[in-house]
Each structure stands twice: as C-alpha cells, then as structure tokens.
Design a protein around this motif. Sequence first.
Motif, PDB file in Angstrom:
ATOM      1  N   ALA A   1       0.826  -1.207   0.000  1.00  0.00           N
ATOM      2  CA  ALA A   1       0.000   0.000   0.000  1.00  0.00           C
ATOM      3  C   ALA A   1       0.861   1.257   0.000  1.00  0.00           C
ATOM      4  CB  ALA A   1      -0.931  -0.010   1.208  1.00  0.00           C
ATOM      5  N   ALA A   2       1.890   1.283   0.850  1.00  0.00           N
ATOM      6  CA  ALA A   2       2.774   2.453   0.902  1.00  0.00           C
ATOM      7  C   ALA A   2       3.544   2.616  -0.402  1.00  0.00           C
ATOM      8  CB  ALA A   2       3.739   2.327   2.080  1.00  0.00           C
ATOM      9  N   ASN A   3       4.005   1.507  -0.973  1.00  0.00           N
ATOM     10  CA  ASN A   3       4.679   1.566  -2.276  1.00  0.00           C
ATOM     11  C   ASN A   3       3.746   2.144  -3.329  1.00  0.00           C
ATOM     12  OD1 ASN A   3       6.916   0.401  -1.150  1.00  0.00           O
ATOM     13  ND2 ASN A   3       6.649  -1.602  -2.090  1.00  0.00           N
ATOM     14  N   ALA A   4       2.480   1.693  -3.304  1.00  0.00           N
ATOM     15  CA  ALA A   4       1.512   2.152  -4.303  1.00  0.00           C
ATOM     16  C   ALA A   4       1.264   3.648  -4.166  1.00  0.00           C
ATOM     17  CB  ALA A   4       0.207   1.379  -4.160  1.00  0.00           C
ATOM     18  N   ILE A   5       1.079   4.124  -2.945  1.00  0.00           N
ATOM     19  CA  ILE A   5       0.850   5.558  -2.729  1.00  0.00           C
ATOM     20  C   ILE A   5       2.013   6.371  -3.288  1.00  0.00           C
ATOM     21  CG2 ILE A   5       0.717   7.344  -0.945  1.00  0.00           C
ATOM     22  CD1 ILE A   5      -0.850   5.280   0.762  1.00  0.00           C
TER      23      ILE A   5
ATOM     24  N   PHE B   1       7.041   5.124   5.782  1.00  0.00           N
ATOM     25  CA  PHE B   1       7.053   5.656   4.416  1.00  0.00           C
ATOM     26  C   PHE B   1       8.475   5.947   3.954  1.00  0.00           C
ATOM     27  CE2 PHE B   1       2.470   6.261   4.406  1.00  0.00           C
ATOM     28  CZ  PHE B   1       2.172   6.087   3.060  1.00  0.00           C
ATOM     29  N   LEU B   2       9.308   6.440   4.850  1.00  0.00           N
ATOM     30  CA  LEU B   2      10.701   6.688   4.466  1.00  0.00           C
ATOM     31  C   LEU B   2      11.402   5.392   4.073  1.00  0.00           C
ATOM     32  CD1 LEU B   2      11.753   9.369   7.076  1.00  0.00           C
ATOM     33  CD2 LEU B   2      11.744   9.651   4.597  1.00  0.00           C
ATOM     34  N   GLN B   3      11.119   4.307   4.790  1.00  0.00           N
ATOM     35  CA  GLN B   3      11.702   3.009   4.439  1.00  0.00           C
ATOM     36  C   GLN B   3      11.252   2.573   3.050  1.00  0.00           C
ATOM     37  OE1 GLN B   3      10.444   0.325   7.516  1.00  0.00           O
ATOM     38  NE2 GLN B   3      11.779   1.217   9.079  1.00  0.00           N
ATOM     39  N   ARG B   4       9.959   2.750   2.758  1.00  0.00           N
ATOM     40  CA  ARG B   4       9.445   2.339   1.446  1.00  0.00           C
ATOM     41  C   ARG B   4      10.019   3.216   0.337  1.00  0.00           C
ATOM     42  NH1 ARG B   4       9.697  -1.805   2.691  1.00  0.00           N
ATOM     43  NH2 ARG B   4       9.026  -2.318   0.591  1.00  0.00           N
TER      44      ARG B   4
END
Length: 722
Positions: free
Chosen positions: A494-498, A541-544
């Motif tokens: 999900a975070a990657n997609a955003i 989010f920073l990790q992604r």
Amino acid sequence: MPNFLLELGTEELPASFVAGSVQQWQELVPATLAEQSLTNESINVYATPRRLAVLVKGLPVKQSDREEEVKGPPASSAFKDGKPTKAAEGFAKKQGVEIDALEVRATDKGDFVFVLKQIPGRMTADILVELVPQWINKLEGKRFMRWADGDLKFPRPIRSIVALFDDTVLPIALVSGSDTVKSDRISQGHRVLHTPPTPEMGGVSIPQAEDYVECLRAAGVEVDRQQRKIQIQAQVEAAATKQGGYADITEDLLEEVTDLVEWPNAVVGKFDDGFLMLPPEVITTIIVTNQRYFPILKSPEFPELLPYFITISNGDPAKSAIIAAGNERVVRARLADGQFFYKADLVKPLEDYLPKLETVTFQEDLGTVRAKVDRLCKIASLITKQLQITAAEQAYIERAALLCKADLVTQMVYEFPEMQGIMGQKYALACGEPEAVATGIFEHYLPKGAGDNLPQTLTGQVVAIADKLDTLVSIFGLGMLPTGSSDPFALRRAANAITNIIWAAQLPINLHQLLAEVVAEFTAVRPQTSAELLSQLYEFFLQRIRTLLQEEKNVDYDLVNAVLGENDPEYTERALRDLLDALERAIFLQQIRNDKTLDLIYETVNRSTRLAAQGDLDKVELEPKTAVKPELFQKSSEQAFYDAVVQLVPQTLLSKQTRNYQQLVESLTEIAPAVSSFFDGPESVLVMDSDPEIKRNRLNLLGLLRNHARVLADFGAIVNRF
C-alpha cells in the motif's frame, strides 16, 4: 563419462510448486556438485505434475585427488625443547598423519603447526547417494505436509524414485515413518495414454540415464517443461486460427497450464452467443481464472470475444469431442450464473447498495466497510484541498470515493470476488454515473500487485491513495505493524503504491501534512491510540521510499541517504513534504555521479560539510551578509570565498524555486576553485583559529556552502567513489 538421472515420482503436484522446484534445482544441483568438485557437461531439470527429475551428463567416475592444508596448534604448545607435545601428537592423530609430516610456519599471529594432507577422491556414485536427500529436503514451497508418521515433508506423497548412474541403480531410500520408498529404474508413463507392454511391468523401465527423455515421450509424457510450454502455445494459436480468431494467451495462464498437463492436447469448446451480452471481464474471469481455459478474440486489433474457448487437456486426443462437451457444460453453467447475477444486480442503482455495506466487516476493531468508506471520503477531501483542481473534478472524486466499495455486496462480486472494482465500474456506467466516477471506482484498486498498472485518471489516483492511506493509518493505529516477512494487510504494498502513484502522476501532495491530518482524525475517534503512531508512519514511508529509489529507480544507497537524510529531521520532513522533489533530486544525483560531474564538486563540498558541523550555523541560512563578518577576514582567500558565496545566493534560490538542480551544480562547480584556495592555496587559512570570533566566522563561511549544497543533498552522506 557417466550420466546421472534422478526422478521423483509423485501424486499430482500443485502447478506453482512445479515451476518453483525447477528453478530451485537449477540453482541447488550445480552448486552442490561444485562443492564436491564434480564437474559436468550439462544439467537439465525436468518436471511435470507427477514428477521432478534432473539429468546430469558428463560426470567423472570419481573425484580428483586433492591436497588440503590444515592449520594446527601454535608451535610453542606443539613442541617443547624440540620434542612434540601431546598437542602435536593429538593433532597428528586427528589428521591421520605421522609426527614427521607436521610443519612449522610463520603467520601474522606467530608460528603455527601445519599439515598438508593428501585426500583421495571419492567415487562419484557414493557422493550422489549422499546428495540426493539434500536436493529433496532443501526444496521449498507452500503447504508442505507430512504424508506418513515420519518427518519427511513434501507437497504430495512421493511414490517412486528413479536413480541411475548410467545403467546402474544407486541405492537411495526415503523413509517416512513406517513407509520407505526405494530407488529403481521404473518410472510411470501417462495415466491415460501409456499402456505397459505387460500388466506385470506396470511402468516404464529406463535402461540408461541418458534415455530418460525419449523413454518418457514414448510413454506419453513430455518431461521437458519448456518444450511442453512451446507445444501448448503453438496448439492454442493454431486452434484459435481455425475458429477464425486470435488466442488471448497471457503468460501467467500459459505458465500454469504448462504445469497441469504431461502431454498437452488443445480442445476447442463453444458457448452460446447470448452470453456475449455479459461484460467481457465476467466471461474471461470464468474462462481464465476459474477454469484455466484460453479465450478467443476476433483479432488483436479488435479484442472482442468470440463464443469459443480452448482447453489444454491431459487426456486422450481421441476423446476430444467428449472432453469438449464436458467443458462446455461447466462453462455454460458458470456463465448462466453470471448472467443471472448481472441482471439481478442491475435492478437497482449502485448507490442503493451502500446500506448493505454496514453488514460487511472491514476489520473487527475498525468496524464495517461502510465506516471505512466514510473515512476514505474524508481522506479524499483532505487530498483534494492540497490539489488545484476544478469543482467538477472534486465532485467526481467525492462521488467515486462514496461508491468505490458498493459493488462488494452485489451478487456478482460475492460469487466472483476477483471482479471487485470491475463490476463497480460496469454498474456505475449502467446506472448513469459519469465516466470519470466509474473509472475511478475501477482504478482505486490499482495497482493490485508488483508491476501492475497504476491509476491513470485523477479521480482514480486520489481515491486509490485515500483507500490505501486509510488502511495504513487504521492498521498501524491498532498496533498491527508489519514485521519481517509478515504483512497480512499488505501495508508495504500500500505504501509503495501511494508513493508510485504520486510520482507517476506528478501529484503535488504534502504527505507529511496529509499523514498528520489523517492520524488526527483517527486519534479523535480512538484516543487510546499510541502517541508514536505518526512517527511510526513517517518512518515506514521513508523506508518504502528508500527501497523504491534503490530497487526500482536504481539510485545508489548513499545518494538515497543524501536525499532522505540519516537522522536528519529536516531532510526527513522535506522528503515527505515533497515526494516529487525527493525523486528528482535522487535521480539527478545518480545522473551526475554517472557522468562524473559529481566528482567536480564532491571534495570541496564534502570537506566543507564535515568542518561546518563543528560550527553553530543553522542548516537553512543562505545569506552570507547576515552570517559572516568580512571585517574579520585575514587572507584574500576568505574574501574570494565570501564573494563567490554572495554570487551563489540568487542561483541557489532560483534552483530551489524551479527545481533546476543542474544550475545549482554548475554554480557549485564554479565556486570550487575558490574553496580549494581557501583550504590549500598560497593564501590558505587555518579554520580552527585560536581566536574564537575568527574561527566562528570561517566555520560560518563553510556552513553557508554546506547549506547551499543541501538544497540538493546532504553531501556528508555521500561516499567517495573515486
């Protein structure tokens, strides 16, 4: 040179395991043979639903003899007064050599005893007997099970083992509790197509290892997976052409079907033309997803469905008509169900399904899907406030957000869950919703996995971000963070997609602010939520973003650190405030590293950055007239440095405003000689002067250069690669 054949005969294996096991053995078998110094001419891995096999050609009869040097105890403890001690005697005995074979050699840690052992090569057949159980036990996959009361696990029961070293059966046995499967030379042919020469034989006898492929082909089994795949594609294409159409062959379906049959035979089936009134996605879901059949299109240019499908049968080609009739009955019944559901769902507009979402639980602690829709609508509204969009676009987004989950309670999606979003789009259009709303309903589920398409419309993009962001914040809010490989709610995806949607659509979304607003909404309803929720989401989010930049955008790790910052709250916030800028800076840094432009400024900027850390100038100040006192200069190099920084200010501000970082790098390149003279020229200075005012003035000068460079990146995080 001898050849070796291993075949595991099994009950029907899952298709996903067949393909995975081939790949694993293609890596494992060569590696283990190399560890044993067993060379070979070729290694081929074969697989069907009922067997896994490997054929190794050109093996040596035995290993080569080799020498091995073994390090023993220190010489001081091995010999006393020139005589061997018990330590030396024990070492010699353990290595199987006489005391006279021990040698004393100097090392970095002093003198040690060594022995050079002559190790005779073992027979290859003996080594293979030991390796085979390793090859079997190291296979990995889903749903491994014990099939008896022992410890052996495998996706399906192993019924036979063929182990031939040329024409000799190697003694291999797999023990599982009270069951033991022993090796021989008897394989199994096709269940239907192969008839043993005699009832007593009951299988296929393999005379020599190298005869394996041809013996099985003669018994109706194509063990070469790649050859089977080629045959299937050719047969499907030919069958479609015969019906006056074009075969819709997707790679995923082709791969799966390849591992469902041993001797492929294309069989054409037909369904009633009346079913073509259904949305084509319904038909293809039934044909492809549920039945694993290939649909036929009119042509590549006009991808309309024809009322035919192609089955890859594993049965007798002489019985194709009977097989086709059976397949047609199944497809007809499924399509009739779909037709009934479709007509029933169209009786009322999509909006009328919203109340029924109250009966569907999203997550036990988060309530119903209807409650999720309400949260999603609020998040979508927060996003639109950040975007400069028209009133019509905002209305489309609000409507799509409201209706995006309504199709979950339709009869069609209940029966075919994979149709969610697709049917929402169809039903929205059917009841008169604007096309932008219908498309947004479909696109808000995108991307569905790695490599899938991203939403292409603004409506789809905003609703997709809102939906995924609600899931992230809600699940994080419950303390259910992903750990290791466990991510049941697909939060990483999900975070990657955003992030990817924002990047691809160039959406100027302040994610730092948006996350804070969404968390505030969530905690207002659930005040018991952890106070660390927002910081956890920022870090996640920073990790992604870090992972996406490195793995998908191919940016070096240190350049990613230079953009996102390492323990640098200012840079962290900057990246989340403007993901587009973070992406541009990362890609630009990689570009100037590749073309060597970075080399021109790295040394001076990095050196200045390291020294500036000892000063107290904040990291955002750019104006030299407020940070530096020219009257304290003692050398002409200081004035030259200062003048260069003064000229740099308008260039930096313009680069910051326009995100034209090429301009900034060119300006930093021009200032580099002045900085070099400041450090190392005839008029160089000692930065850490004994006078605290002069020292602070010089550190501020270096701090200004650091700050100008920080508009692009934190050069202190960049690793010297030249």
